[in-house]
Design a protein around this motif. Structure first.
Motif, PDB file in Angstrom:
ATOM      1  N   VAL A 248       0.853  -1.207   0.000  1.00 21.10           N
ATOM      2  CA  VAL A 248       0.000   0.000   0.000  1.00 21.10           C
ATOM      3  C   VAL A 248       0.876   1.240   0.000  1.00 21.10           C
ATOM      4  O   VAL A 248       0.615   2.204  -0.746  1.00 21.10           O
ATOM      5  N   GLU A 249       1.908   1.184   0.791  1.00 21.93           N
ATOM      6  CA  GLU A 249       2.840   2.321   0.870  1.00 21.93           C
ATOM      7  C   GLU A 249       3.439   2.589  -0.507  1.00 21.93           C
ATOM      8  O   GLU A 249       3.519   3.733  -0.962  1.00 21.93           O
ATOM      9  N   THR A 250       3.838   1.520  -1.146  1.00 21.52           N
ATOM     10  CA  THR A 250       4.412   1.647  -2.488  1.00 21.52           C
ATOM     11  C   THR A 250       3.369   2.209  -3.446  1.00 21.52           C
ATOM     12  O   THR A 250       3.666   3.066  -4.283  1.00 21.52           O
ATOM     13  N   PHE A 251       2.155   1.729  -3.291  1.00 22.12           N
ATOM     14  CA  PHE A 251       1.040   2.197  -4.125  1.00 22.12           C
ATOM     15  C   PHE A 251       0.813   3.689  -3.925  1.00 22.12           C
ATOM     16  O   PHE A 251       0.557   4.431  -4.885  1.00 22.12           O
ATOM     17  N   LEU A 252       0.923   4.133  -2.688  1.00 23.54           N
ATOM     18  CA  LEU A 252       0.663   5.540  -2.380  1.00 23.54           C
ATOM     19  C   LEU A 252       1.851   6.438  -2.706  1.00 23.54           C
ATOM     20  O   LEU A 252       1.702   7.668  -2.791  1.00 23.54           O
ATOM     21  N   ASP A 253       2.985   5.825  -2.858  1.00 22.00           N
ATOM     22  CA  ASP A 253       4.168   6.634  -3.203  1.00 22.00           C
ATOM     23  C   ASP A 253       3.965   7.329  -4.534  1.00 22.00           C
ATOM     24  O   ASP A 253       4.482   8.438  -4.764  1.00 22.00           O
ATOM     25  N   HIS A 254       3.212   6.683  -5.406  1.00 17.95           N
ATOM     26  CA  HIS A 254       3.001   7.229  -6.738  1.00 17.95           C
ATOM     27  C   HIS A 254       2.239   8.556  -6.689  1.00 17.95           C
ATOM     28  O   HIS A 254       2.748   9.580  -7.186  1.00 17.95           O
ATOM     29  N   PRO A 255       1.040   8.590  -6.096  1.00 18.52           N
ATOM     30  CA  PRO A 255       0.365   9.887  -6.003  1.00 18.52           C
ATOM     31  C   PRO A 255       1.171  10.917  -5.215  1.00 18.52           C
ATOM     32  O   PRO A 255       1.158  12.101  -5.540  1.00 18.52           O
ATOM     33  N   LEU A 256       1.910  10.469  -4.233  1.00 17.35           N
ATOM     34  CA  LEU A 256       2.745  11.396  -3.453  1.00 17.35           C
ATOM     35  C   LEU A 256       3.800  12.034  -4.353  1.00 17.35           C
ATOM     36  O   LEU A 256       4.043  13.237  -4.296  1.00 17.35           O
ATOM     37  N   SER A 257       4.366  11.187  -5.150  1.00 15.81           N
ATOM     38  CA  SER A 257       5.449  11.713  -6.005  1.00 15.81           C
ATOM     39  C   SER A 257       4.874  12.676  -7.049  1.00 15.81           C
ATOM     40  O   SER A 257       5.507  13.675  -7.398  1.00 15.81           O
TER      41      SER A 257
ATOM     42  N   LEU B 236      -9.160 -13.328  14.081  1.00 14.35           N
ATOM     43  CA  LEU B 236      -7.813 -12.833  14.364  1.00 14.35           C
ATOM     44  C   LEU B 236      -7.656 -11.548  13.572  1.00 14.35           C
ATOM     45  O   LEU B 236      -7.954 -11.522  12.372  1.00 14.35           O
ATOM     46  N   ILE B 237      -7.231 -10.503  14.224  1.00 16.99           N
ATOM     47  CA  ILE B 237      -7.070  -9.214  13.548  1.00 16.99           C
ATOM     48  C   ILE B 237      -5.607  -8.826  13.650  1.00 16.99           C
ATOM     49  O   ILE B 237      -5.095  -8.635  14.759  1.00 16.99           O
ATOM     50  N   SER B 238      -4.959  -8.756  12.498  1.00 20.91           N
ATOM     51  CA  SER B 238      -3.534  -8.395  12.464  1.00 20.91           C
ATOM     52  C   SER B 238      -3.409  -7.020  11.837  1.00 20.91           C
ATOM     53  O   SER B 238      -4.023  -6.744  10.818  1.00 20.91           O
ATOM     54  N   THR B 239      -2.623  -6.173  12.466  1.00 20.64           N
ATOM     55  CA  THR B 239      -2.527  -4.794  11.968  1.00 20.64           C
ATOM     56  C   THR B 239      -1.090  -4.429  11.642  1.00 20.64           C
ATOM     57  O   THR B 239      -0.145  -4.960  12.237  1.00 20.64           O
ATOM     58  N   ALA B 240      -0.989  -3.533  10.691  1.00 21.93           N
ATOM     59  CA  ALA B 240       0.319  -2.980  10.341  1.00 21.93           C
ATOM     60  C   ALA B 240       0.113  -1.550   9.873  1.00 21.93           C
ATOM     61  O   ALA B 240      -0.945  -1.208   9.333  1.00 21.93           O
ATOM     62  N   HIS B 241       1.103  -0.720  10.109  1.00 23.23           N
ATOM     63  CA  HIS B 241       1.005   0.695   9.724  1.00 23.23           C
ATOM     64  C   HIS B 241       1.480   0.888   8.301  1.00 23.23           C
ATOM     65  O   HIS B 241       2.437   0.268   7.852  1.00 23.23           O
ATOM     66  N   VAL B 242       0.814   1.810   7.630  1.00 20.12           N
ATOM     67  CA  VAL B 242       1.316   2.272   6.343  1.00 20.12           C
ATOM     68  C   VAL B 242       2.028   3.581   6.652  1.00 20.12           C
ATOM     69  O   VAL B 242       1.383   4.576   7.005  1.00 20.12           O
ATOM     70  N   GLU B 243       3.321   3.540   6.548  1.00 25.16           N
ATOM     71  CA  GLU B 243       4.129   4.635   7.103  1.00 25.16           C
ATOM     72  C   GLU B 243       3.832   5.984   6.477  1.00 25.16           C
ATOM     73  O   GLU B 243       3.704   6.983   7.165  1.00 25.16           O
ATOM     74  N   ASN B 244       3.730   6.027   5.146  1.00 23.95           N
ATOM     75  CA  ASN B 244       3.639   7.353   4.513  1.00 23.95           C
ATOM     76  C   ASN B 244       2.281   8.021   4.709  1.00 23.95           C
ATOM     77  O   ASN B 244       2.154   9.226   4.529  1.00 23.95           O
ATOM     78  N   SER B 245       1.258   7.250   5.134  1.00 25.44           N
ATOM     79  CA  SER B 245      -0.079   7.858   5.235  1.00 25.44           C
ATOM     80  C   SER B 245      -0.704   7.725   6.609  1.00 25.44           C
ATOM     81  O   SER B 245      -1.777   8.267   6.841  1.00 25.44           O
ATOM     82  N   SER B 246      -0.057   7.011   7.514  1.00 25.11           N
ATOM     83  CA  SER B 246      -0.638   6.713   8.840  1.00 25.11           C
ATOM     84  C   SER B 246      -1.921   5.908   8.737  1.00 25.11           C
ATOM     85  O   SER B 246      -2.719   5.869   9.680  1.00 25.11           O
ATOM     86  N   TRP B 247      -2.142   5.291   7.601  1.00 26.97           N
ATOM     87  CA  TRP B 247      -3.266   4.365   7.508  1.00 26.97           C
ATOM     88  C   TRP B 247      -2.886   3.057   8.191  1.00 26.97           C
ATOM     89  O   TRP B 247      -1.727   2.841   8.541  1.00 26.97           O
ATOM     90  N   ARG B 248      -3.909   2.206   8.306  1.00 25.95           N
ATOM     91  CA  ARG B 248      -3.636   0.897   8.893  1.00 25.95           C
ATOM     92  C   ARG B 248      -4.146  -0.160   7.943  1.00 25.95           C
ATOM     93  O   ARG B 248      -5.249  -0.038   7.402  1.00 25.95           O
ATOM     94  N   VAL B 249      -3.338  -1.171   7.774  1.00 21.58           N
ATOM     95  CA  VAL B 249      -3.793  -2.349   7.043  1.00 21.58           C
ATOM     96  C   VAL B 249      -4.228  -3.369   8.095  1.00 21.58           C
ATOM     97  O   VAL B 249      -3.506  -3.615   9.067  1.00 21.58           O
ATOM     98  N   ILE B 250      -5.404  -3.880   7.921  1.00 21.22           N
ATOM     99  CA  ILE B 250      -5.906  -4.848   8.903  1.00 21.22           C
ATOM    100  C   ILE B 250      -6.264  -6.121   8.159  1.00 21.22           C
ATOM    101  O   ILE B 250      -7.003  -6.083   7.162  1.00 21.22           O
TER     102      ILE B 250
END
Lengths: 580, 378
Positions: free
Chosen positions: A57-66, A241-255
């Motif tokens: 997701v982070e990689t995906f969002l890097d594009h619009p950011l760039s 089971l709910i596993s979470t991780a942060h998307v660093e560039n957007s502060s979103w969460r992947v669950i």
């Protein structure tokens, strides 16, 4: 100390249980540990998956950011000055990058200066109330907004805002594109799926689009804000089971949501197999041990039966075995023992037979001349009756008396020798009745009393020998009594495995120095001239009693009567090995 | 030595233990409560924040052990602000066996479902529907918000007496006309009675197709001193934006329906000074409300709206009535609810009369530096 003998079958059962319990405990503990470990592996795997997706997701969002950065550079460094150029650039950006729904440029007051796709009505609108404007201006850095309803589309949207030299650039993201991206990394549906939330926990991507449109927020923000981990919780009625991780560039969460049953299915399968295997193993162990135990116990039973047969004198019972080697060896040994006993018994029987014959012949051959001597003395007395003097006559009587004594001694020897060699016949002995018969047979004077105390037992024993013991003791008591009106008392005490009979008289008693002598063969306390006695009676009594495993004791003082106490075993013991 | 009897006893005890642990003691059935509102679309802010408030109430009651030991399960449905959809989802909730329904959030949908809930003997309690035409009806509909006549009258009086607005123009949203028409008519009645003049009345339908710019121009050109916008927060914000662009000096007034965060987010400086009548004061220092606000902010990352507060209160009212009823019969719950009469609110106590209509006190509010602020007391 009383020794308790346990049954082998109970011991085997107990031992099996004692082995079973630790096996169960160890198996249970092992299973728990394995389960915990395996589940932890799965939980960690899910976190890794969440992190992996977050990275995508982070990689995906890097594009619009760039793209936005590029826009920022272009506008801030005045590479595009003309309003039309800026609009064209923005329109081209929207056309080329479908991730964007629209892009706006706001001035420092929050008013929309440029917008693509172009909408004149929106130009000049004041967006200063929007959180994305306030946060970007305040912190002067890129800001990812939480989801909100778009003024233009009336749908949930999120924005990326980037500060410019004068104002901010606002890019509205197309959440449908985000959902497409989610679909590309699709795992499953209801039981295993990925969702993406904004920093406030509102769903911005979910397989159930309604959750995005409804800005559903079911997350516990505190937990999910800081910890990348897997949690077990109830989500919409299911254990998940709910596993979470942060998307660093957007502060979103992947669950990542996964049904607990589905996630742990392999663990449960292994657990079930383990339990099934354990139950099967234990069942087989139980069956095998039961069969073995039964074989062992049966072997013991057969061996016991064989030894009993041997005890009854049946040596022709040949144990045949095809069992455990130890039992086979034991059976072979018992057969050998049985054969040897049979041979020894045969030899002993022959020896006894010879001995009996010898004793009979010896007694017959010894007694014959004695009878001859007695007869000759009578004949001589008769022949010389006229000239025989009184003194000579009394000497003849004495001679005949000595002959009778000799005969009695020979009979006594024969009798003594027979004790322990004749076959025992066990029969029910009513001791009281037996004693009454015996007293009648002894033909004692009326004034001589024999008292039989109560409690005399009735039991299976060698009646003949027991009667002989009582006969010898009672007749001895009478014979050696100093009065004709004496009393003999017979009592009994039950001592568990044996009876203790006591024969007491009120006669003259025996001095302690003679206590041992009275049981020796041919020993008399009084000279035979004074009292005719063979001296074998008590020796025979002692031998009979000792042969059946008992003991005899004499308690007496001179002038205080005599008390004979002897023990008689209750158990049938096969001792005699010769037929009489 | 372990005898057979001991083994049987141990096995028996173990079986009992296993049975009890597998059955997990006795679990009580959950009490299902439905919540329905327009959770999607332009005017969804009201129902979305209302849902959040109700969820907080459900979490709280479940943490305290449920209602008489029964956990509460909230079943949420989206009526899309469409009466046909509202009927369908209400029927679904009835079929799922809910004890009562919290909602709907717009007058249009409530009017559409009233016959159904009365026919099916289903209790409905609305946090935000204030339409006047259903006041004083003995039916299965209860509400925790006061009828809007009070709002419109207060606003009209304020316009005349405080703001000295003698001429107004009105624009109202047809997508919820059951409410908006009634509101503006009540407003006009009070306003005209006090000597005011209505110069223009226009209708629009919420959505991107509406020409907000043209309408705004018409309103401005009418020469009105005040403009009443009877619409949701987003549309009200949009009108304010266009009026500001046109440099309109008219004082804008609106209804409580617009009192949501998207009014300020989308209105920016254009909504500064806007007036509305409301019974909800977001700055109330009441400790109970402050704690609720903190909890809401912690969970949802935003401040609660009046819909959040009233939805929370609607849920509390319902839980109380069910607890006292000891069963889930609609009549029993309703009667118990009406028996209680006065309820502790997050900000103030409020009354529910024998017809299920609430009584609350209203004040005039405005927006100042991006915040709702009380202007005068009722």
């Amino acid at each position: 100390m009383i020794k308790i003998n346990y049954k082998l079958s109970n011991v085997l059962k107990t031992n099996f249980i004692l082995i079973l319990i630790p096996i169960f405990i160890i198996s249970f503990v092992t299973l728990q540990i394995l389960e915990v470990y395996a589940k932890r592996v799965i939980l960690d795997k899910n976190v890794l998956l969440a992190k992996s997706v977050a990275y995508q997701v982070e990689t995906f969002l890097d594009h619009p950011l760039s793209i936005l950065r590029q826009l920022e550079v272009i506008i801030s460094e005045k590479q595009l000055v003309d309003e039309q150029e800026i609009r064209s650039y923005l329109e081209a950006t929207i056309d080329n990058y479908k991730i964007f729904e629209s892009i706006q440029i706001l001035d420092t007051k929050g008013e929309i200066k440029y917008v693509a796709p172009f909408n004149q009505n929106i130009i000049g609108l004041d967006m200063s109330g929007q959180e994305f404007f306030q946060q970007t201006i305040k912190h002067n850095q890129t800001f990812w907004s939480p989801s909100f309803i778009s003024l233009q589309t009336s749908q949930p949207t999120v924005t990326i805002t980037m500060p410019l030299k004068k104002g901010i650039a606002v890019a509205y993201l197309n959440l449908a594109k985000l959902n497409d991206f989610n679909n590309r990394i699709h795992i499953g549906k209801e039981n295993f799926f990925i969702a993406i939330t904004d920093q406030k926990g509102n769903f911005i991507s979910h397989y159930n689009k309604e959750k995005v449109y409804q800005r559903d927020n079911k997350n516990n923000l505190n937990k999910l804000n800081y910890n990348e981990d897997t949690y077990q919780t109830n989500y919409e009625g299911k254990d998940m089971l709910i596993s979470t991780a942060h998307v660093e560039n957007s502060s979103w969460r992947v669950i990542i949501y996964q049904s607990k049953d589905e996630a742990f299915a392999p663990v449960y399968q292994v657990r079930d197999i383990f339990i099934a295997g354990l139950i099967i193993s234990l069942t087989i162990a139980l069956i095998l041990s039961t069969i073995s135990a039964k074989e062992i116990l049966l072997s013991f039973k057969n061996l016991t039966r064989k030894t009993k047969e041997i005890a009854t004198g049946n040596y022709n019972f040949n144990l045949k075995y095809d069992s455990y080697k130890e039992f086979n060896d034991l059976a072979e040994s018992i057969n050998t023992m049985s054969e040897n006993i049979k041979l020894r018994e045969k030899a002993l029987m022959e020896t006894n037979k010879e001995l009996e014959q010898f004793a009979y012949v010896a007694s017959h051959d010894l007694k014959a001349p004695l009878r001859g001597i007695a007869n000759l003395s009578e004949w001589i007395e008769e022949d010389i009756r006229d000239v025989l003097q009184d003194e000579s006559r009394s000497m003849m009587d004495l001679l005949r008396g000595r002959v009778r004594r000799m005969e009695a001694l020979i009979d006594g020897i024969l009798q003594y020798s027979r004790v322990g060699r004749t076959r025992v016949e066990y029969q029910v002995a009513d001791v009281e009745a037996m004693l009454r018969d015996l007293i009648d047979d002894l033909d004692l004077p009326r004034e001589f009393t024999v008292i039989i105390e109560s409690g005399m037992p009735t039991f299976n024993t060698d009646r003949t020998r027991l009667m002989q013991v009582f006969s010898n003791l009672i007749s001895n008591a009478f014979k050696h009594h100093n009065r004709t009106d004496g009393t003999v008392t017979i009592s009994v005490k039950d001592c568990g495995e044996f009876y203790e009979f006591v024969v007491t008289d009120d006669g003259p008693g025996i001095a302690p120095e003679y206590h041992a002598k009275v049981f020796e063969i041919f020993q008399t306390l009084q000279p035979r001239d004074k009292m005719e006695s063979t001296g074998v009676g008590l020796a025979i009594v002692k031998k009979i009693i000792e042969n059946q495993g008992g003991t005899i004791r004499l308690d007496s003082q001179e002038g205080q009567g005599v008390k004979f106490s002897f023990t008689w075993s209750k158990r049938n013991q096969i001792r005699i090995i010769n037929k009489a | 030595m372990v005898s057979k009897k001991h083994l049987y006893f141990i096995f028996f005890v173990f079986s009992i233990f296993l049975f009890i642990s597998l059955t997990g003691c006795t679990k009580k059935e959950p009490i299902k409560i439905g919540l329905v509102g327009n959770l999607t679309g332009r005017a969804s802010e009201l129902a979305v924040t209302g849902r959040n408030g109700a969820e907080l109430a459900v979490n709280k009651i479940n943490k305290a052990g449920g209602i008489n030991g029964h956990p509460v399960q909230l079943i949420i449905k989206d009526d899309k602000n469409d009466p046909a959809t509202a009927l369908r989802v209400d029927q679904e909730l009835i079929d799922e066996g809910v004890a009562a329904i919290i909602g709907h959030y717009t007058s249009k949908t409530v009017l559409g479902v009233l016959p159904l809930i009365n026919q099916e003997e289903m209790l409905m309690i609305s946090p935000t529907v204030s339409i006047n035409s259903i006041t004083g009806l003995d039916d299965n509909f209860i509400r925790v918000i006061a009828p809007d006549k009070i709002q419109s009258h207060l606003l009209a009086s304020n316009a005349m007496q405080q703001e000295n607005i003698k001429k107004i123009a009105i624009v109202y949203d047809l997508s919820n006309k059951e409410y908006t028409e009634e509101f503006y008519i009540n407003f006009i009645n009070q306003y005209i009675q006090q000597g005011g003049q209505v110069l223009l009345t226009r209708a629009f339908t919420s959505g991107s197709d509406s020409n907000y710019v043209e309408l705004a121009k018409e309103l401005k050109d009418s020469g009105a001193e005040g403009i009443l916008v009877v619409a949701n927060g987003m549309d009200t914000a949009l009108f304010c934006q266009h009026l500001r662009k046109l440099d309109s000096k008219a004082k804008v007034m609106t209804c409580m329906w617009a009192m949501t965060s998207d009014l300020m987010q989308n209105g920016g400086s254009a909504v500064e000074g806007i007036l509305m009548a409301s019974s909800y004061d977001k700055d109330q220092p009441n400790e109970v409300y402050t704690n609720f606000k903190k909890e809401y902010l912690k969970k949802y990352g935003t401040e609660p709206t009046y819909s959040s507060v009233y939805s929370y209160e609607a849920a509390q009212v319902l839980f109380k009535a069910i607890e006292k009823s000891n069963n889930l019969n609609t009549k029993t719950i309703k009667n118990k609810l009406l028996e209680i009469k006065e309820f502790p609110g997050l900000q103030n106590n409020f009354m529910i009369d024998q017809y299920g209509d609430a009584k609350r006190s209203y004040s005039v509010f405005t927006i100042k530096t991006g915040q709702f602020k009380r202007v005068i007391h009722d």
